[in-house]
Write a protein that holds these residues in place. Structure first.
Motif, mmCIF file in Angstrom:
data_model
loop_
_atom_site.group_PDB
_atom_site.id
_atom_site.type_symbol
_atom_site.label_atom_id
_atom_site.label_comp_id
_atom_site.label_asym_id
_atom_site.label_seq_id
_atom_site.Cartn_x
_atom_site.Cartn_y
_atom_site.Cartn_z
ATOM 1 N N ALA C 199 0.769 -1.116 -0.204
ATOM 2 C CA ALA C 199 0.085 -0.081 0.088
ATOM 3 C C ALA C 199 0.799 1.358 -0.007
ATOM 4 O O ALA C 199 0.534 2.323 -0.598
ATOM 5 C CB ALA C 199 -0.953 -0.060 1.110
ATOM 6 N N TYR C 200 1.933 1.079 0.753
ATOM 7 C CA TYR C 200 2.866 2.304 0.602
ATOM 8 C C TYR C 200 3.582 2.531 -0.672
ATOM 9 O O TYR C 200 3.421 3.759 -1.064
ATOM 10 C CB TYR C 200 4.099 1.881 1.713
ATOM 11 N N ILE C 201 4.012 1.525 -1.331
ATOM 12 C CA ILE C 201 4.478 1.848 -2.523
ATOM 13 C C ILE C 201 3.415 2.438 -3.555
ATOM 14 O O ILE C 201 3.681 3.391 -4.340
ATOM 15 C CB ILE C 201 5.020 0.511 -3.138
ATOM 16 N N LEU C 202 2.360 1.835 -3.356
ATOM 17 C CA LEU C 202 1.115 2.360 -4.210
ATOM 18 C C LEU C 202 0.802 3.631 -4.126
ATOM 19 O O LEU C 202 0.440 4.457 -5.075
ATOM 20 C CB LEU C 202 -0.174 1.356 -3.817
ATOM 21 N N LEU C 203 0.785 4.023 -2.834
ATOM 22 C CA LEU C 203 0.058 5.470 -2.447
ATOM 23 C C LEU C 203 1.104 6.505 -2.764
ATOM 24 O O LEU C 203 0.953 7.594 -3.026
ATOM 25 C CB LEU C 203 -0.102 5.537 -1.096
ATOM 26 N N ASN C 204 2.605 6.085 -2.622
ATOM 27 C CA ASN C 204 3.456 7.019 -2.961
ATOM 28 C C ASN C 204 4.258 7.013 -4.191
ATOM 29 O O ASN C 204 5.507 7.446 -4.428
ATOM 30 C CB ASN C 204 4.854 6.777 -1.932
ATOM 31 N N GLY C 205 3.533 6.335 -5.256
ATOM 32 C CA GLY C 205 4.313 6.147 -6.506
ATOM 33 C C GLY C 205 4.559 7.348 -6.961
ATOM 34 O O GLY C 205 5.482 7.457 -7.817
ATOM 35 N N HIS C 206 3.862 8.667 -6.645
ATOM 36 C CA HIS C 206 4.326 9.808 -7.597
ATOM 37 C C HIS C 206 5.212 10.739 -6.639
ATOM 38 O O HIS C 206 5.873 11.649 -7.044
ATOM 39 C CB HIS C 206 3.093 10.728 -7.482
ATOM 40 N N LEU C 207 5.792 10.262 -5.416
ATOM 41 C CA LEU C 207 6.801 10.640 -4.747
ATOM 42 C C LEU C 207 8.119 10.017 -4.538
ATOM 43 O O LEU C 207 9.294 10.751 -4.398
ATOM 44 C CB LEU C 207 6.209 10.937 -3.236
ATOM 45 N N SER C 208 8.048 8.684 -4.705
ATOM 46 C CA SER C 208 9.257 7.974 -4.377
ATOM 47 C C SER C 208 9.046 6.809 -5.705
ATOM 48 O O SER C 208 8.149 6.654 -6.288
ATOM 49 C CB SER C 208 9.065 7.402 -3.059
ATOM 50 N N PRO C 209 10.033 6.049 -5.640
ATOM 51 C CA PRO C 209 10.163 4.888 -6.578
ATOM 52 C C PRO C 209 8.850 3.828 -6.284
ATOM 53 O O PRO C 209 8.682 3.599 -5.030
ATOM 54 C CB PRO C 209 11.588 4.055 -6.466
ATOM 55 N N GLY C 210 8.427 3.264 -7.448
ATOM 56 C CA GLY C 210 6.938 2.764 -7.262
ATOM 57 C C GLY C 210 6.083 3.151 -7.973
ATOM 58 O O GLY C 210 6.233 3.626 -8.901
ATOM 59 N N GLY C 211 4.843 2.804 -7.536
ATOM 60 C CA GLY C 211 3.604 3.319 -8.212
ATOM 61 C C GLY C 211 2.729 2.054 -8.388
ATOM 62 O O GLY C 211 2.762 0.853 -7.727
ATOM 63 N N GLY C 212 1.655 1.771 -9.275
ATOM 64 C CA GLY C 212 0.578 0.906 -9.544
ATOM 65 C C GLY C 212 1.294 -0.397 -9.422
ATOM 66 O O GLY C 212 0.604 -1.330 -8.821
ATOM 67 N N PHE C 213 2.221 -0.538 -10.570
ATOM 68 C CA PHE C 213 2.340 -1.857 -10.800
ATOM 69 C C PHE C 213 3.297 -2.557 -9.826
ATOM 70 O O PHE C 213 2.969 -3.852 -9.464
ATOM 71 C CB PHE C 213 3.103 -1.875 -12.197
ATOM 72 N N SER C 214 4.173 -2.018 -9.319
ATOM 73 C CA SER C 214 4.949 -2.576 -8.153
ATOM 74 C C SER C 214 4.245 -2.756 -6.952
ATOM 75 O O SER C 214 4.275 -3.828 -6.472
ATOM 76 C CB SER C 214 6.351 -1.923 -8.173
ATOM 77 N N GLY C 215 3.413 -1.788 -6.585
ATOM 78 C CA GLY C 215 2.668 -1.744 -5.323
ATOM 79 C C GLY C 215 1.787 -2.834 -5.557
ATOM 80 O O GLY C 215 1.416 -3.686 -4.513
ATOM 81 N N GLY C 216 0.843 -3.191 -6.563
ATOM 82 C CA GLY C 216 0.006 -3.957 -6.848
ATOM 83 C C GLY C 216 0.544 -5.366 -6.917
ATOM 84 O O GLY C 216 -0.103 -6.259 -6.325
ATOM 85 N N THR C 217 1.558 -5.427 -7.370
ATOM 86 C CA THR C 217 2.329 -6.780 -7.307
ATOM 87 C C THR C 217 2.551 -7.243 -5.620
ATOM 88 O O THR C 217 2.423 -8.475 -5.448
ATOM 89 C CB THR C 217 3.497 -6.933 -8.150
#
Lengths: 127, 496, 315, 90
Positions: C199-217
């Motif tokens: 959830a952290y990766i997902l929600l922080n996708g626009h601020l730090s590395p990550g985003g929908g795809f990695s967070g969802g996985t």
């Protein structure tokens, strides 16, 4: 020559990997090996593409302080990474489909060998 | 921007949006959706074609505030709109014409998903037609590849599974080569938009640098798309996939999916590389040889084939050879002839697959030629439709196929004398071979049957009307060949 | 033979059509089309045995040698060809002026100001090149549908499909660990962590590395881990086929609708009312965060669904 | 840094060759997984942390997991077939 090879080390590795993956996908008779070959082939292309976004001495394109003045030449090219990100998800979807197909074929023909499957499929159903 | 200029985006976006909805519907509503959305697409692209003709030009549609080259971009002109209209109409008529077979051959739990695939296939087709960005083309190629594979394997049959597997393997190889090709192009130019790549390539060429990587990228994209559209030496996956799927799927695969790849290839030739580079890299000569081989050997394969659906599938190999021949001439006239043949063949092949399957259905499901005797009497409308399709492919005057062969021959004559002679001989021989296998089939279905056949299937009247619509469209294409060719020629001029 | 009444078709509409279709189906169903997951026909078994015998004979060995030498040849040839041309390409890592052009500078310069994304890559894939990403999430969707088509067992009440389902479940249970204390305790610690991290990766996708795809996985991996430890009975309580369908369709529809809105307003020059917000805040970047969440939900659900389908043919 | 990246690339290539040559499918999958993980590190060296996270989660996570589960199923089907063959003979 050697310095030229070293300068292109990422691309060369990527293209050899592409060759290996391609050959596995085309000529390996085992379906599982074919699928692994496909995954390798795709990641080779991504490595090739992303290695061109990289520029020595620059950092990842993530701005840490929005208020500081922006220095454009401090960041690597972000576009290849974006393209590769799209590509990775495409290749995992395709891998899942191929695995499901393999499972179904194995349930029906009890072999992973694509040539054997071809013979069996043609004999069981001539059209 | 005028409202109708949103149409290209809406044509891609609507099926995508509705595919998610369709997945949640009950099978019979999903089937209606799979009929309704292509029909809406047909109307939309017809409106787009009319407006494009009236405005007399092409236009760019930026996706997002910034548009190209920062974002994605669509491009529409007469050629694109005409292709979109053809694709949507054939998609609609294929689903309608094969409706009964979809219901019979695909289990209920898979039928809803089958319709989802139809919609996503439509989105992919429209995106291939309108995109102006090479990476977008790759993403939607993958959607099309997977959706088309799913259309084959929806039928629960060992042979269909095997056909889908071979189809997927070869198509994945093709996608890989294509992606590597555009990766090399990107590394050379740093652009993804078709015009921008073209500009950079022109300046690279005048500077004389990077000649080998450019040739490599052209070769990779060519081979990749040739594998995916089943040009001769790469066609091995085709008969298995086409002959084992449900007839609607065969019709869509042969007349839509491979044609969309060919149109994408034409866009690469005209807009990315330019005809000059295409000739310079000798890819043109290679394609010429492949297409000659395809025309001859595909026809011979079809003559030797003893089963109707496989015969139609092999005839596709020969016809794809014709289309690539037009492209390989490397002239505007040749490309226009290739586009005309694309449309003529797409209409005829979809009709042949659907009506051929009905003839088989009227012969107790036997597809061998001796069993088909008299099928034309048992299913008179399907027999007549089959005859029209076969005559169009052979090239009987007044039908679409005749005009396209005429334009193709005329385009071939512009080559140097020796090449033109070879081309004309190949075309003549292959027309003779076409006539051999198609007209024999037509004669066979009107021969006296050897035995009694069981109850024949009746078809819903609307889906029989689809056959009639196909036949009328083929006839119309033959009659209005001159204006249609004018539209295509104008579209090709605008593409460059 | 059921006869088609043309008029009834028009008068009664689609229902009559469907009824008639069902009658046709009974007639036209070929025998091979039924028997979804049965063992092969005796004749097929015989063929298989014959092939098996042949495969241990001499013919096989010759074929193997041919395949192997052909693979080595193609692999070496292809790689050599590609590398020899790649050496002509601009050098890796150097400040190649071709690829480091105005577009990439534009992304770095304008990315933050226009999209509000500190992570420029997220800005590119969700905003500038959002159309590709829209296509890509549909690739995932079409893949999930295809796997459903291939592996989902018949859900009917007839004895045959019930048997198929029971058999799949029995085999799944037979080959998976049950009540493994070590696994269960590890998962009790790990699964919440994974899900929070996802959830952290997902929600922080626009601020730090990550985003929908990695967070969802990562989210999907957390669910899968939970499934491995506690079995389908536990996960089935909150995640079944209906939930999967609703979440995926809903998230995709939201994604397609919002992108459609942005594209149409953008192309027609209408102000869309989505500003970048305050840089660096979690609620900045206009639609980026909701889009990330939608993509993440699609990816996470799809990953979990794929795994579940592979294991027992249902969710 | 240069040395690490060369080493990783060599490892990727060696494991790719090994995947194609090894007979046992389980070993092939584990090699593939290791290769994917090495690729994730290469992404970090190429200054693409997004790709590294995605590759680690997708390549060495989900893809390998799916291949594993397929292999397990194949094994299960194989065993099932043997059981049924034996029952048939009795």
């Amino acid at each position: 020559m050697l310095s030229k090879l070293m300068g292109h080390s990422e691309e060369i590795a990527a293209l050899i990997l592409f060759g290996i993956g391609f050959t596995n996908l085309l000529l390996n008779r085992n379906m599982m090996k074919k699928i692994i070959g496909f995954s390798m082939m795709d990641s080779a292309i991504y490595l090739f593409l992303a290695s061109y976004g990289y520029i020595d001495g620059r950092v990842a394109p993530i701005i840490e302080d929005a208020s500081a003045p922006l220095e454009v030449s401090a960041y690597v090219n972000p576009l290849p990474a974006g393209l590769v990100l799209t590509g990775i998800v495409v290749s995992v979807s395709v891998t899942a489909i191929m695995l499901a197909l393999t499972l179904r074929l194995y349930k029906r023909y009890h072999t992973l060998d694509i040539d054997a499957i071809a013979i069996l499929a043609r004999e069981a159903d001539p059209e | 921007m005028k409202f109708w200029q949103n149409l290209p985006f809406l044509l891609i976006w609507t099926p995508m949006l509705l595919s998610g909805v369709t997945a949640a519907l009950k099978p019979r509503w999903a089937l209606r959706m799979a009929l309704f959305v292509p029909l809406a697409g047909t109307l939309g692209s017809a409106a787009l074609l009319l407006e494009c003709l009236r405005a007399g030009g092409s236009f760019l549609y930026p996706l997002g505030e910034f548009g190209a080259p920062m974002g994605n971009e669509l491009r529409a002109g007469p050629a694109e709109a005409l292709l979109a209209l053809t694709f949507c109409a054939i998609l609609f008529l294929s689903v309608l014409g094969g409706y009964q077979r979809i219901v019979a051959q695909i289990e209920e739990r898979r039928r809803g998903l089958y319709c989802v695939m139809v919609l996503l296939l439509q989105a992919g087709l429209m995106a291939q037609v309108f995109t102006n960005d090479v990476f977008t083309a790759y993403v939607f190629i993958e959607i099309m590849t997977i959706a088309a594979g799913a259309l084959v394997l929806a039928r629960n049959r060992g042979r269909a599974l095997f056909g889908a597997t071979r189809y997927m393997i070869m198509n994945l190889l093709g996608s890989g080569l294509f992606l590597l090709g555009i990766a090399v192009l990107y590394c050379l130019t740093g652009e993804l938009l078709m015009e921008d790549i073209h500009d950079k390539l022109v300046s690279l060429r005048t500077a004389g640098s990077y000649a080998r990587p450019i040739t490599l990228s052209v070769a990779l994209v060519t081979v990749g798309l040739a594998v995916k559209s089943a040009l001769y030496p790469f066609h091995t996956w085709l008969p298995d996939a086409y002959a084992s799927a449900t007839p609607s799927s065969s019709a869509m695969l042969s007349s839509l999916v491979s044609k969309a790849y060919i149109f994408l290839y034409i866009k690469f030739v005209l807009r990315v590389w330019g005809l000059g580079l295409f000739r310079e890299t000798h890819m043109q000569a290679v394609l010429l040889v492949f297409s000659f081989l395809g025309i001859l050997l595909g026809s011979i394969d079809a003559v030797l084939e003893k089963r109707l659906r496989r015969m139609i599938a092999y005839s596709s190999v020969a016809q794809i050879g014709y289309i690539y021949l037009g492209v390989a001439l490397g002239t505007r006239v040749g490309v226009a002839a290739a586009l005309f043949h694309t449309i003529a063949h797409a209409l005829a092949k979809a009709l042949l697959f659907i009506s051929g399957d009905r003839l088989i259905g009227a012969s107790d499901g036997e597809s061998g030629f001796h069993e088909l005797r008299g099928a034309g009497y048992r299913a008179p409308l399907s027999g007549a439709a089959f005859t029209v399709g076969a005559c169009s492919i052979v090239g009987i005057p007044l039908l679409g196929g005749f005009a396209s062969k005429l334009y193709l021959t005329r385009a071939c004559l512009a080559m140097s004398a020796a090449n033109a002679a070879v081309a004309v001989i190949v075309l003549a021989v292959s027309t003779a071979l076409n006539a051999t296998y198609f007209l024999t089939t037509v004669i066979t279905i009107y021969q006296k049957p050897e035995r009694e056949y069981g109850a024949r299937l009746s078809h819903p009247p609307l889906s029989t009307a689809a056959l009639a619509a196909f036949a009328l469209l083929i006839l119309a294409l033959g009659v209005i060949a001159r204006p249609a060719m004018d539209v295509i020629a104008r579209g090709v001029d605008l593409l460059i | 033979m059921a006869r088609i009444d043309w008029r009834r078709w028009i008068e009664e509409g689609g229902d009559a059509l469907d009824r008639d279709m069902r009658t046709f189906q009974a007639i036209t169903e070929a025998p091979e089309e039924r028997d979804p997951f049965e063992l092969p026909h005796p004749r097929e078994r015989l063929t298989y045995a014959r092939f098996h015998r042949w495969s241990h004979s001499k013919g096989e060995r010759i074929l193997k040698v041919i395949y192997f030498s052909l693979s080595v040849l193609i692999c070496l040839g292809l790689s050599a060809l590609l590398i020899s041309t790649a050496l002509d390409l601009p050098q890796f890592g150097a400040d190649a002026e071709l690829i480091d052009n105005d577009i990439s500078t534009f992304y770095v310069e304008e990315g933050l100001r226009h999209t509000g994304a500190m992570n420029i890559i997220t800005g590119i894939i969700l905003d500038f090149r959002g159309f590709d990403t829209l296509g890509e999430s549909h690739v995932l969707f079409v893949a999930a549908c295809t796997v459903l088509m291939l592996l989902r067992l018949p859900g009917g009440d007839d004895p045959e499909s019930q048997l198929a389902r029971r058999r799949a479940e029995a085999f799944d249970r037979h080959f998976e660990p049950r009540g493994d204390v070590i696994l269960a305790n590890c998962v009790r610690v790990l699964a919440p962590l994974l899900i929070v991290f996802g959830a952290y990766i997902l929600l922080n996708g626009h601020l730090s590395p990550g985003g929908g795809f990695s967070g969802g996985t990562v989210l999907g991996a957390g669910l899968i881990l939970y499934l491995c430890a506690f079995g389908f009975a536990r996960t089935g309580r909150f995640f079944n086929f209906k939930v999967f369908r609703a979440v995926t369709s809903g998230a995709l529809a939201f994604y397609a609708l919002s992108k459609g809105y942005v594209f149409i307003t953008g192309a027609n020059g209408i102000e869309n009312g989505l500003g970048p917000g305050v840089y660096g805040r979690i609620l900045s970047g206009g639609l980026l965060m909701p889009l990330s969440v939608a993509v993440g939900l699609v990816v996470g659900c799809t990953m979990y669904a794929l795994y579940a389908l592979f294991r027992k043919g249902d969710l | 840094m240069e040395a690490l990246s060369t080493l990783l690339l060599l490892f990727i290539l060696v494991s790719a060759v090994a995947v194609s040559l090894v007979k046992d499918l389980l070993s092939a999958i584990i090699l593939f997984m290791a290769q994917s993980t090495a690729m994730a590190v290469v992404w970090i060296l190429l200054r693409s942390p997004d790709l590294a996270i995605t590759e680690a989660a997708v390549g060495s996570g989900i893809t390998t997991l799916l291949i594993f589960v397929t292999l397990k199923k194949l094994h299960a089907i194989h065993t099932q077939k043997e059981v049924e063959n034996r029952d048939g003979k009795d």
